[in-house]
Design an enzyme around this catalytic site. Sequence first.
Site, PDB file in Angstrom:
ATOM      1  N   TYR A   1       0.832  -1.203   0.000  1.00 17.44           N
ATOM      2  CA  TYR A   1       0.000   0.000   0.000  1.00 17.44           C
ATOM      3  C   TYR A   1       0.868   1.255   0.000  1.00 17.44           C
ATOM      4  O   TYR A   1       0.669   2.161  -0.814  1.00 17.44           O
ATOM      5  CB  TYR A   1      -0.923  -0.009   1.228  1.00 17.44           C
ATOM      6  CG  TYR A   1      -1.761   1.247   1.363  1.00 17.44           C
ATOM      7  CD1 TYR A   1      -2.934   1.402   0.624  1.00 17.44           C
ATOM      8  CD2 TYR A   1      -1.377   2.283   2.217  1.00 17.44           C
ATOM      9  CE1 TYR A   1      -3.693   2.563   0.728  1.00 17.44           C
ATOM     10  CE2 TYR A   1      -2.133   3.435   2.324  1.00 17.44           C
ATOM     11  CZ  TYR A   1      -3.285   3.567   1.585  1.00 17.44           C
ATOM     12  OH  TYR A   1      -4.038   4.720   1.682  1.00 17.44           O
TER      13      TYR A   1
ATOM     14  N   ASP B   1     -10.354   9.421   5.603  1.00 17.81           N
ATOM     15  CA  ASP B   1      -9.032  10.044   5.475  1.00 17.81           C
ATOM     16  C   ASP B   1      -9.195  11.531   5.207  1.00 17.81           C
ATOM     17  O   ASP B   1      -9.545  11.917   4.099  1.00 17.81           O
ATOM     18  CB  ASP B   1      -8.260   9.363   4.342  1.00 17.81           C
ATOM     19  CG  ASP B   1      -6.819   9.875   4.220  1.00 17.81           C
ATOM     20  OD1 ASP B   1      -6.463  10.866   4.872  1.00 17.81           O
ATOM     21  OD2 ASP B   1      -6.064   9.251   3.460  1.00 17.81           O
TER      22      ASP B   1
ATOM     23  N   ASP C   1      -1.901   5.499   9.887  1.00 20.07           N
ATOM     24  CA  ASP C   1      -3.088   4.849   9.340  1.00 20.07           C
ATOM     25  C   ASP C   1      -3.415   3.603  10.150  1.00 20.07           C
ATOM     26  O   ASP C   1      -2.506   2.916  10.629  1.00 20.07           O
ATOM     27  CB  ASP C   1      -2.846   4.411   7.885  1.00 20.07           C
ATOM     28  CG  ASP C   1      -3.077   5.534   6.885  1.00 20.07           C
ATOM     29  OD1 ASP C   1      -3.133   6.709   7.293  1.00 20.07           O
ATOM     30  OD2 ASP C   1      -3.184   5.217   5.680  1.00 20.07           O
TER      31      ASP C   1
END
Lengths: 124, 124
Positions: free
Chosen positions: B15, B39, B99
């Site tokens: 990712y 996000d 994240d």
Amino acid sequence: MAADPERIREVVNRYVELVGSGTSEEIVALYAEGATVEDPVGSEVLSDRDGIRAFYAGLDGLEKDTRLVTVRIAGGAAAFHFEVGTHVGEQTYTVTPIDVMTFDDDGLITSMKAFWGDADMVSA
Amino acid sequence: MAADPERIREVVNRYVELVGSGTSEEIVALYAEGATVEDPVGSEVLSDRDGIRAFYAGLDGLEKDTRLVTVRIAGGAAAFHFEVGTHVGEQTYTVTPIDVMTFDDDGLITSMKAFWGDADMVSA
């Protein structure tokens, strides 16, 4: 209305400080009524105050030091990377989790999830 | 049965690599059907594939580089700190989120939440 980012930053700093040199009672006082603790993620979710108190009571009496590595705050929540070193005799066991916390309007913690695994603990 | 930690580690690495130098189609392919993206945390939660594709399509064509700083994996989920530098002319805009992702049994991403705020972006 979520807690102010600066308030959240203060609580995160205080949490890390208390994990290092506070008592379990002082740590539990940072949590809202009905808060949940999942440490590490994937383990049983503690959702009652006595369970959370017992979890932190396991740290009482250990010689520890902690350091906040970095914190990110967004949308009334925080993710932060920190280190906890526990000293046992000549050995220091260091674990470096990433914790995620949510907060109520007053800046009390409503949930905590700690991301770490065996691979994130080292002894020296 | 959650995805294997090593599989999760691979997906996180992939990712971060793709955010740097992949296409939005390649990134979207890492997500499970029905996945959600928030996000930054506190913004609208994207819960349909077209919305997620459009979100990443905003990155297509930008000159970027990325670096995984650290990752923690627990209970079929991951939290990771990474850097994204975006180069526009002489300027580089760097954002360094934390994240949090959950995964299905096959290692496809089922949710992503990105913790960062304006204070976490610097230009140089």
